[in-house]
Write a protein that holds these residues in place. Structure first.
Motif, PDB file in Angstrom:
ATOM      1  N   ARG A 119      83.173  44.104  59.864  1.00  0.00           N
ATOM      2  CA  ARG A 119      82.855  43.539  58.549  1.00  0.00           C
ATOM      3  C   ARG A 119      83.980  43.734  57.537  1.00  0.00           C
ATOM      4  NH1 ARG A 119      77.541  46.214  56.767  1.00  0.00           N
ATOM      5  NH2 ARG A 119      77.137  44.309  55.616  1.00  0.00           N
ATOM      6  N   LEU A 120      85.221  43.690  58.008  1.00  0.00           N
ATOM      7  CA  LEU A 120      86.373  43.782  57.111  1.00  0.00           C
ATOM      8  C   LEU A 120      86.938  42.408  56.777  1.00  0.00           C
ATOM      9  CD1 LEU A 120      88.143  46.841  58.767  1.00  0.00           C
ATOM     10  CD2 LEU A 120      86.738  46.829  56.698  1.00  0.00           C
ATOM     11  N   GLY A 121      86.475  41.386  57.463  1.00  0.00           N
ATOM     12  CA  GLY A 121      86.895  40.025  57.164  1.00  0.00           C
ATOM     13  C   GLY A 121      86.128  39.489  55.964  1.00  0.00           C
ATOM     14  N   ARG A 122      86.525  38.302  55.505  1.00  0.00           N
ATOM     15  CA  ARG A 122      85.868  37.688  54.363  1.00  0.00           C
ATOM     16  C   ARG A 122      85.719  36.187  54.559  1.00  0.00           C
ATOM     17  NH1 ARG A 122      84.737  42.069  53.873  1.00  0.00           N
ATOM     18  NH2 ARG A 122      85.033  43.529  52.134  1.00  0.00           N
ATOM     19  N   ILE A 123      84.605  35.653  54.012  1.00  0.00           N
ATOM     20  CA  ILE A 123      84.360  34.213  53.960  1.00  0.00           C
ATOM     21  C   ILE A 123      84.151  33.859  52.504  1.00  0.00           C
ATOM     22  CG2 ILE A 123      82.868  32.311  54.694  1.00  0.00           C
ATOM     23  CD1 ILE A 123      82.050  34.037  57.108  1.00  0.00           C
ATOM     24  N   LEU A 124      84.970  32.954  51.979  1.00  0.00           N
ATOM     25  CA  LEU A 124      84.934  32.601  50.565  1.00  0.00           C
ATOM     26  C   LEU A 124      84.856  31.095  50.389  1.00  0.00           C
ATOM     27  CD1 LEU A 124      87.903  34.907  49.413  1.00  0.00           C
ATOM     28  CD2 LEU A 124      85.467  35.511  49.456  1.00  0.00           C
ATOM     29  N   LEU A 125      84.350  30.655  49.273  1.00  0.00           N
ATOM     30  CA  LEU A 125      84.350  29.242  48.911  1.00  0.00           C
ATOM     31  C   LEU A 125      85.420  28.997  47.871  1.00  0.00           C
ATOM     32  CD1 LEU A 125      80.515  28.516  48.593  1.00  0.00           C
ATOM     33  CD2 LEU A 125      82.007  28.031  50.545  1.00  0.00           C
ATOM     34  N   ARG A 126      86.120  27.854  47.979  1.00  0.00           N
ATOM     35  CA  ARG A 126      87.178  27.548  47.029  1.00  0.00           C
ATOM     36  C   ARG A 126      87.150  26.069  46.639  1.00  0.00           C
ATOM     37  NH1 ARG A 126      87.085  31.993  46.132  1.00  0.00           N
ATOM     38  NH2 ARG A 126      88.714  33.607  46.179  1.00  0.00           N
ATOM     39  N   ARG A 127      87.483  25.806  45.369  1.00  0.00           N
ATOM     40  CA  ARG A 127      87.605  24.429  44.895  1.00  0.00           C
ATOM     41  C   ARG A 127      88.976  23.863  45.266  1.00  0.00           C
ATOM     42  NH1 ARG A 127      84.960  27.302  40.770  1.00  0.00           N
ATOM     43  NH2 ARG A 127      82.913  26.453  40.177  1.00  0.00           N
ATOM     44  N   CYS A 128      90.021  24.619  44.920  1.00  0.00           N
ATOM     45  CA  CYS A 128      91.410  24.220  45.220  1.00  0.00           C
ATOM     46  C   CYS A 128      92.094  25.414  45.865  1.00  0.00           C
ATOM     47  CB  CYS A 128      92.141  23.807  43.951  1.00  0.00           C
ATOM     48  SG  CYS A 128      91.364  22.463  43.036  1.00  0.00           S
ATOM     49  N   PRO A 129      91.933  25.615  47.152  1.00  0.00           N
ATOM     50  CA  PRO A 129      92.357  26.866  47.797  1.00  0.00           C
ATOM     51  C   PRO A 129      93.815  27.243  47.592  1.00  0.00           C
ATOM     52  CG  PRO A 129      91.859  25.157  49.435  1.00  0.00           C
ATOM     53  CD  PRO A 129      91.329  24.679  48.113  1.00  0.00           C
ATOM     54  N   GLU A 130      94.727  26.262  47.603  1.00  0.00           N
ATOM     55  CA  GLU A 130      96.142  26.596  47.472  1.00  0.00           C
ATOM     56  C   GLU A 130      96.538  26.934  46.047  1.00  0.00           C
ATOM     57  OE1 GLU A 130      98.891  24.350  50.283  1.00  0.00           O
ATOM     58  OE2 GLU A 130      97.192  22.967  50.132  1.00  0.00           O
ATOM     59  N   GLU A 131      95.657  26.652  45.096  1.00  0.00           N
ATOM     60  CA  GLU A 131      95.936  26.952  43.688  1.00  0.00           C
ATOM     61  C   GLU A 131      95.168  28.161  43.181  1.00  0.00           C
ATOM     62  OE1 GLU A 131      95.177  23.419  41.472  1.00  0.00           O
ATOM     63  OE2 GLU A 131      96.469  22.164  42.739  1.00  0.00           O
ATOM     64  N   GLU A 132      94.399  28.803  44.058  1.00  0.00           N
ATOM     65  CA  GLU A 132      93.579  29.939  43.667  1.00  0.00           C
ATOM     66  C   GLU A 132      93.884  31.138  44.556  1.00  0.00           C
ATOM     67  OE1 GLU A 132      89.296  28.858  43.061  1.00  0.00           O
ATOM     68  OE2 GLU A 132      89.978  26.914  43.837  1.00  0.00           O
ATOM     69  N   PRO A 133      93.690  32.366  44.040  1.00  0.00           N
ATOM     70  CA  PRO A 133      93.803  33.539  44.899  1.00  0.00           C
ATOM     71  C   PRO A 133      92.758  33.490  46.003  1.00  0.00           C
ATOM     72  CG  PRO A 133      93.800  34.160  42.560  1.00  0.00           C
ATOM     73  CD  PRO A 133      93.390  32.709  42.643  1.00  0.00           C
ATOM     74  N   PRO A 134      93.031  34.054  47.161  1.00  0.00           N
ATOM     75  CA  PRO A 134      94.219  34.834  47.461  1.00  0.00           C
ATOM     76  C   PRO A 134      95.428  34.015  47.902  1.00  0.00           C
ATOM     77  CG  PRO A 134      92.728  34.875  49.318  1.00  0.00           C
ATOM     78  CD  PRO A 134      92.005  34.115  48.238  1.00  0.00           C
TER      79      PRO A 134
END
Length: 362
Positions: A119-134
C-alpha cells in the motif's frame, strides 16, 4: 495489503477521493491513451461521459486522467496475460489478483487490475496531469527527455549531497531512477555513491551521464527482464546482503552501506570518491542567515574596497573607553470506452484489507 474482496482502500486511492468519486470518474469513460514519465503512469480518458453520469460535478466529473504510482510493490495485471515477474514479490495468479486496489473492466472482456500489497503506491485523479503535481514537478525523464551531457553534468555538479541521493531525487537532475538503477549506474561509472555530487570531476560526471543512458536503454530494450541483463552487471549480485561474502563478476568484494536511507551495493576497489580538486563551500550569512541572497561570510570575506574584513579591522583607528552600542534585535526574512482499442469501462475498487506484507526490488 488486502484480500481480493475487502474494503475501499483510502490510502492507495489518495487525496480524499472516495469510492463514489473514482467510480463516477471512470465508469463509461473512453480509454484514449497511456503515458509514463519517470515512475508515474497515467491513463488519459475521453473528455465527456455519455449517459446519466455526464453531469457529475467536481474532480470526478472534470478528471481527464487516472494517475498511478507503483511505490515499492505496485503492479499492473491483465486478465489472461502472464504476470510480470519480480525478484522480491510475486503477483497473484488468481483473478482478480490478491491485493487488487482498482479493477478496470472494458467492453470486449479486457480487464486490468492495479495491485499493491504494501500500500505504498498511489492512485490519483487529475484534470491536466502534465500541468499538475506530481508530474509537473518531475525532472526530465532519461529515456523520453534525455539531457545533453553538458546540461546533465552542470545540474549534477550543482548539488552538494551524495551523488546517489541526487540521482534518486525525482525533482533534481532526472526522474525514474530507483535504487538498483542508481547502484548500477554508479558501478558502471566507477563512482562511489557517497561521493558528493559537486566533488565529481567533469570526467566522472560525464561517466555517470553515459552510464545512466546505457543502463536505462538496456533495461528497456529487454523489457526489464533481469535474466537478459549483461552478465557483468552489479544487478546480479547486489541482492546478496547478509548471505555471506558477495563479489562482482570480476571477483571484487561488494559491500553494503546505507546512503540517503537506501541500501547501496558498492565495490570499493572500483568505485572512487570525487576527483574534483576544489569544491565551492557555501558560507554562512551574517547574523545566522535571514531571508534574501547576497550575504557574505564574516570570515575573511572581501570588502567593497577589495581588502578582507581582517585587514579593514586592522586599519580602523582604536578608541579607548568607548561605550559599545547596544545590539538591536534582528528580524529574519524568512475511455463508450475501451478494450485496448475502445469499449465501455467500469471500475471496482473494493479489493483490500489492511495487511502490509511484501517487498520489491528497488
Amino acid at each position: 495489503g488486502g484480500a481480493r474482496e475487502g474494503q475501499f482502500d483510502d490510502i492507495v486511492i489518495g487525496e480524499g477521493v472516495s469510492e463514489a468519486d473514482i467510480t463516477a470518474a471512470l465508469v463509461s469513460r473512453r480509454f484514449v491513451s497511456a503515458h509514463r514519465r519517470g515512475k508515474q503512469v497515467w491513463f488519459c480518458l475521453s473528455d465527456h461521459k455519455p449517459g446519466s453520469r455526464s453531469g457529475t460535478k467536481g474532480l470526478a466529473g472534470e478528471a481527464t486522467a487516472v494517475l498511478f504510482h507503483c511505490g515499492m510493490t505496485g503492479s499492473f495485471a491483465v486478465k489472461g496475460v502472464d504476470r510480470v515477474s519480480y525478484v522480491r514479490f510475486k503477483v497473484d495468479e488468481a483473478w482478480p489478483p490478491k491485493f487488487t486496489k482498482l479493477l478496470l473492466k472494458f467492453e470486449g472482456g479486457v480487464e486490468v487490475a492495479f495491485c499493491d500489497p504494501r500500500r505504498l503506491g498511489r492512485i490519483l485523479l487529475r484534470r491536466c496531469p502534465e500541468e499538475e503535481p506530481p508530474i509537473s514537478k518531475l525532472a526530465p525523464d532519461p529515456i523520453e527527455q534525455p539531457l545533453q551531457s553538458a546540461e546533465f553534468c552542470s545540474r549534477l555538479q550543482s548539488f552538494s549531497g551524495p551523488v546517489k541521493s541526487v540521482l534518486l531525487d525525482q525533482e533534481k537532475v532526472v526522474c525514474g531512477v530507483g535504487n538498483w538503477v542508481a547502484d548500477e549506474v554508479l558501478y558502471q561509472a566507477r563512482v562511489h555513491p557517497n561521493a558528493k555530487a559537486n566533488s565529481l570531476s567533469d570526467s566522472q560526471a560525464l561517466a555517470v551521464h553515459e552510464s545512466l543512458d546505457v543502463v536505462c536503454r538496456t533495461a528497456v530494450s529487454v523489457n526489464a527482464r533481469s535474466a537478459a541483463f549483461p552478465e557483468d552487471w552489479l544487478f546480479h549480485v547486489r541482492w546478496g546482503k547478509g548471505k555471506g561474502p558477495v563479489k562482482d563478476a570480476q571477483g571484487q568484494r561488494v559491500v553494503f552501506e546505507t546512503i540517503g536511507g537506501r541500501t547501496s551495493a558498492i565495490v570499493p576497489a572500483r568505485q572512487k570518491m570525487g576527483e574534483r580538486t576544489s569544491v565551492g563551500v557555501k558560507r554562512k550569512r551574517p547574523g545566522g542567515g535571514g531571508g534574501g541572497g547576497g550575504g557574505s561570510s564574516e570570515q575573511a570575506g572581501p570588502t567593497k574596497e577589495g581588502g578582507t574584513k581582517e585587514e579593514e579591522r586592522a586599519k580602523a583607528p582604536k578608541t579607548k573607553n568607548k561605550q559599545k552600542p547596544k545590539k538591536q534585535a534582528g528580524v529574519a526574512g524568512d475511455a463508450g470506452s475501451t478494450t485496448v482499442a475502445g469499449g465501455a469501462a467500469s471500475s471496482s475498487s473494493s479489493s483490500t484489507t489492511k495487511r502490509r506484507k511484501g517487498t520489491r526490488r528497488g
